[in-house]
Design a protein around this motif. Sequence first.
Motif, PDB file in Angstrom:
ATOM      1  N   VAL A  94      -1.211   9.945  -7.725  1.00  0.00           N
ATOM      2  CA  VAL A  94      -0.491   8.708  -7.978  1.00  0.00           C
ATOM      3  C   VAL A  94      -0.095   8.603  -9.452  1.00  0.00           C
ATOM      4  O   VAL A  94       1.041   8.276  -9.790  1.00  0.00           O
ATOM      5  CB  VAL A  94      -1.361   7.515  -7.547  1.00  0.00           C
ATOM      6  CG1 VAL A  94      -0.799   6.221  -8.065  1.00  0.00           C
ATOM      7  CG2 VAL A  94      -1.462   7.487  -6.035  1.00  0.00           C
ATOM      8  N   ARG A  97       2.630  11.116 -10.261  1.00  0.00           N
ATOM      9  CA  ARG A  97       3.978  10.765  -9.810  1.00  0.00           C
ATOM     10  C   ARG A  97       4.603   9.678 -10.664  1.00  0.00           C
ATOM     11  O   ARG A  97       5.817   9.513 -10.666  1.00  0.00           O
ATOM     12  CB  ARG A  97       3.953  10.355  -8.339  1.00  0.00           C
ATOM     13  CG  ARG A  97       3.739  11.547  -7.443  1.00  0.00           C
ATOM     14  CD  ARG A  97       3.736  11.170  -5.987  1.00  0.00           C
ATOM     15  NE  ARG A  97       3.038  12.191  -5.214  1.00  0.00           N
ATOM     16  CZ  ARG A  97       2.132  11.916  -4.290  1.00  0.00           C
ATOM     17  NH1 ARG A  97       1.825  10.676  -4.021  1.00  0.00           N
ATOM     18  NH2 ARG A  97       1.554  12.897  -3.655  1.00  0.00           N
ATOM     19  N   LYS A 112      14.838  -4.159   0.075  1.00  0.00           N
ATOM     20  CA  LYS A 112      14.471  -5.355  -0.696  1.00  0.00           C
ATOM     21  C   LYS A 112      15.588  -5.609  -1.692  1.00  0.00           C
ATOM     22  O   LYS A 112      16.591  -4.886  -1.696  1.00  0.00           O
ATOM     23  CB  LYS A 112      13.181  -5.120  -1.468  1.00  0.00           C
ATOM     24  CG  LYS A 112      11.992  -4.812  -0.612  1.00  0.00           C
ATOM     25  CD  LYS A 112      10.764  -4.672  -1.465  1.00  0.00           C
ATOM     26  CE  LYS A 112       9.575  -4.441  -0.555  1.00  0.00           C
ATOM     27  NZ  LYS A 112       8.335  -4.798  -1.106  1.00  0.00           N
ATOM     28  N   TYR A 120       9.335  -2.553  -8.528  1.00  0.00           N
ATOM     29  CA  TYR A 120       8.168  -2.163  -7.746  1.00  0.00           C
ATOM     30  C   TYR A 120       7.243  -1.201  -8.502  1.00  0.00           C
ATOM     31  O   TYR A 120       6.029  -1.428  -8.579  1.00  0.00           O
ATOM     32  CB  TYR A 120       8.604  -1.547  -6.415  1.00  0.00           C
ATOM     33  CG  TYR A 120       7.430  -1.157  -5.556  1.00  0.00           C
ATOM     34  CD1 TYR A 120       6.597  -2.139  -5.031  1.00  0.00           C
ATOM     35  CD2 TYR A 120       7.113   0.166  -5.309  1.00  0.00           C
ATOM     36  CE1 TYR A 120       5.504  -1.806  -4.276  1.00  0.00           C
ATOM     37  CE2 TYR A 120       6.011   0.512  -4.555  1.00  0.00           C
ATOM     38  CZ  TYR A 120       5.216  -0.479  -4.036  1.00  0.00           C
ATOM     39  OH  TYR A 120       4.122  -0.145  -3.294  1.00  0.00           O
ATOM     40  N   ILE A 124       3.288  -1.943  -9.642  1.00  0.00           N
ATOM     41  CA  ILE A 124       2.062  -1.310  -9.137  1.00  0.00           C
ATOM     42  C   ILE A 124       1.333  -0.534 -10.227  1.00  0.00           C
ATOM     43  O   ILE A 124       0.137  -0.295 -10.121  1.00  0.00           O
ATOM     44  CB  ILE A 124       2.322  -0.397  -7.916  1.00  0.00           C
ATOM     45  CG1 ILE A 124       3.324   0.697  -8.254  1.00  0.00           C
ATOM     46  CG2 ILE A 124       2.779  -1.180  -6.716  1.00  0.00           C
ATOM     47  CD1 ILE A 124       3.447   1.732  -7.168  1.00  0.00           C
TER      48      ILE A 124
ATOM     49  N   SER B 334       0.255   4.492  -4.198  1.00  0.00           N
ATOM     50  CA  SER B 334      -0.743   5.244  -3.444  1.00  0.00           C
ATOM     51  C   SER B 334      -0.348   5.174  -1.983  1.00  0.00           C
ATOM     52  O   SER B 334       0.505   4.385  -1.582  1.00  0.00           O
ATOM     53  CB  SER B 334      -2.125   4.641  -3.646  1.00  0.00           C
ATOM     54  OG  SER B 334      -2.182   3.377  -3.038  1.00  0.00           O
ATOM     55  N   GLN B 337      -0.718   1.725  -0.675  1.00  0.00           N
ATOM     56  CA  GLN B 337       0.333   0.817  -1.149  1.00  0.00           C
ATOM     57  C   GLN B 337       1.639   1.087  -0.408  1.00  0.00           C
ATOM     58  O   GLN B 337       2.343   0.157  -0.022  1.00  0.00           O
ATOM     59  CB  GLN B 337       0.542   0.986  -2.653  1.00  0.00           C
ATOM     60  CG  GLN B 337      -0.570   0.354  -3.472  1.00  0.00           C
ATOM     61  CD  GLN B 337      -0.474   0.704  -4.944  1.00  0.00           C
ATOM     62  OE1 GLN B 337      -0.022   1.786  -5.318  1.00  0.00           O
ATOM     63  NE2 GLN B 337      -0.894  -0.224  -5.788  1.00  0.00           N
ATOM     64  N   ALA B 338       1.946   2.362  -0.222  1.00  0.00           N
ATOM     65  CA  ALA B 338       3.183   2.689   0.492  1.00  0.00           C
ATOM     66  C   ALA B 338       3.155   2.082   1.889  1.00  0.00           C
ATOM     67  O   ALA B 338       4.133   1.497   2.343  1.00  0.00           O
ATOM     68  CB  ALA B 338       3.358   4.205   0.573  1.00  0.00           C
ATOM     69  N   HIS B 341       2.837  -2.077   1.482  1.00  0.00           N
ATOM     70  CA  HIS B 341       3.979  -2.756   0.846  1.00  0.00           C
ATOM     71  C   HIS B 341       5.290  -2.482   1.553  1.00  0.00           C
ATOM     72  O   HIS B 341       6.198  -3.302   1.513  1.00  0.00           O
ATOM     73  CB  HIS B 341       4.116  -2.316  -0.623  1.00  0.00           C
ATOM     74  CG  HIS B 341       2.955  -2.723  -1.466  1.00  0.00           C
ATOM     75  ND1 HIS B 341       2.767  -2.269  -2.742  1.00  0.00           N
ATOM     76  CD2 HIS B 341       1.923  -3.555  -1.212  1.00  0.00           C
ATOM     77  CE1 HIS B 341       1.651  -2.788  -3.242  1.00  0.00           C
ATOM     78  NE2 HIS B 341       1.121  -3.562  -2.317  1.00  0.00           N
TER      79      HIS B 341
END
Lengths: 265, 444
Positions: A94, A97, A112, A120, A124, B334, B337-338, B341
């Motif tokens: 994570v 990326r 969205k 987004y 996060i 993560s 989350q994917a 969300h």
Amino acid sequence: MKDVRADERDTTMNDVKIETKGVQVYYGENHAIKDVSLAIKDKTVTAFIGPSGCGKSTFLRCLNRMNDTIDIARIEGEISIDGEDIYDPRVDPVQLRAKVGMVFQKPNPFPKSIFDNVAYGPKIHGLASNKAELDEIVETSLRRAAIWDEVKDRLQAPGTGLSGGQQQRLCIARAVATSPEVLLMDEPCSALDPIATAQVEELISELRTRYSVVIVTHSMQQAARVSQKTAFFHLGDMVEYGETDDIFTNPQDPRTEKYITGRIG
Amino acid sequence: MTAIPDTPSRPSSILEADARTRKRNAAEKRFRMYGLGAIFVGLTALVLLLTSILMQGLPAFQQSYVTLEVPLLEDTLDPSGERNIDDIAGVISFGYNGLIEQAVEDAIETQGIEIEGLDDPAEIVSNQAAAQVRRFVLANPERIGTSETFRFLTTSRVDQYYKGQVTMASAERDSQISPQQLQLAEALAEAGLLEQSFNWNFVTQPDASDQRPEAAGLGVAILGSAYMMLIVLCLALPIGVAASIYLEEFAPTNRITDIIEVNISNLAAVPSIVFGILGLAIFINFAGLPQSAPIVGGLVLTLMTLPTIIISTRASLKSVPPSIRDAALGVGASKMQAVFHHVLPLAGPGILTGTIIGLAQALGETAPLLLIGMVAFVTEYPDAPPEGFFDPATALPVQVYNWTQRADPAFAERASGAIIVLLVFLAIMNITAILLRRRFERRW
């Protein structure tokens, strides 16, 4: 587009950003990438070219561990960013990326609003502590993706309502919003018309001043236009890697020559 | 290379269909006719079914009532005259029968009705009446000694007379009603004392015995079904959705997940009565939960509904384009989350629809409930949840099954009426599913 390639190509002073050593990728029984070693430089556009199914997208997806999501994929060898092995067990994909952003072949904005699409990633990763900072990140990212002027009046409109080229630039804005250091692009223009392609290519040339950009493309013209370094892949092998000019004018390997003159592929 | 022979071009006009084209068009036309025929057969069956159920069931929502002035005689109700509530309660319902008889005779007298050979005129009033008066007296002991106007149910025979099921001729042979009593009913109707009105009791009151079919209602069954649906919703939705998300998004593909997958598909096809046996063995015999309780029914129906919910949830998760997952992972979300969300909101409408359809299926399920004892005759409402989950109750489809087995024609009518209520609930659920899907469906 101005042709300023000659000066831009002078990239020898740039440091190595990504280094791969003996990378092998298997999809189940299929040996998709065979022993690829190359060094990708910072603040450079590196193009991967090659016929369909040669493994260039697969290799690109190894660079931010997107292949982790495919159960049967198995990767051997070493890939490091700034000298740190990205397949080290301590690495959280994570975090990786966020550092290595990705733009996909088909524009894939979230269903969205435009604002939420860009916001987004920063949300996060906790990059903004308040609304004002978030607004600023969104604006900067949209400006960097050269789409701000087109969408600034309708940030709350759905991202899926934009045209294909705008959607792709929105996806680029979304990718740069997390302040990555490397930007991976998997055939970013294959679904776009020539005008949108030209806009995205121009954008790529600008992005190069901040990021190390790796782009997979089917179009050799595109590779010649936007990249400084080019790697040619064929049947899972990296056949040749060098300065874009050299690859296109003076290929060392007969397969490269055949491909760029249109005889294989 | 051998030379490819020239294919001779056939000279033809496109203004004229050739034999092949005509044949193809005829086949297409025939296929359309078959399709239309199939739809016609289906619609006819539906119309016939609905008409027959409505014809038989709608009368259940109408009931005959008779209005009588009942003298609350002190001699009968409170011989001591002390208004001691315990003494008053000492008079059982049977003791009130005399009052009802008195009331009917009073009515005959005041209305000046004369019918030859009339025996037991009070038989036209439901057996329920005495209990109704007693309840009133116990609640208002100060009214003893006065007279009070009551609205009683008539017996089912009188009610059926007005619905055309009982005639003067059939009353001749009937031990429960005589033609004279029917004449009395008609005379009272003329006097405005006996009328038909909407039967709210049918949807609110509990079941009643064969002695007073006119009083039987669906109240307990509706409450029992509602409790079970609540349990199924609270258990099956979270378990089902969690299992689906895990299987679809997180689980590795290996032999174990393959086996689980096959088993879930097979479970969806297991006859529901098997779940009933399982419920009987595990929840009642092993875990010691009470029989006939909505909690057991709810658990059994949860087991039955889970595969449906899991299959439909997985299907809607699958239908979310993978590019959305890639996009989320690509910006560093993560896996969780994917999913939460992006994937889950997009799959939401499909999950809701699947859940509601699963619930509707559970609502109409009878067989497993028979095995866990929900077929019992229950006249007491269950308490409010959560204690009420452990009280005896029945369910709508079981009530239908129950009533079809009873002899009195009033129950046949009530069974159809209960089917109408069940169908209305199912229709409401399905319409909710459609509306939710319309409301939340997103396009991209």
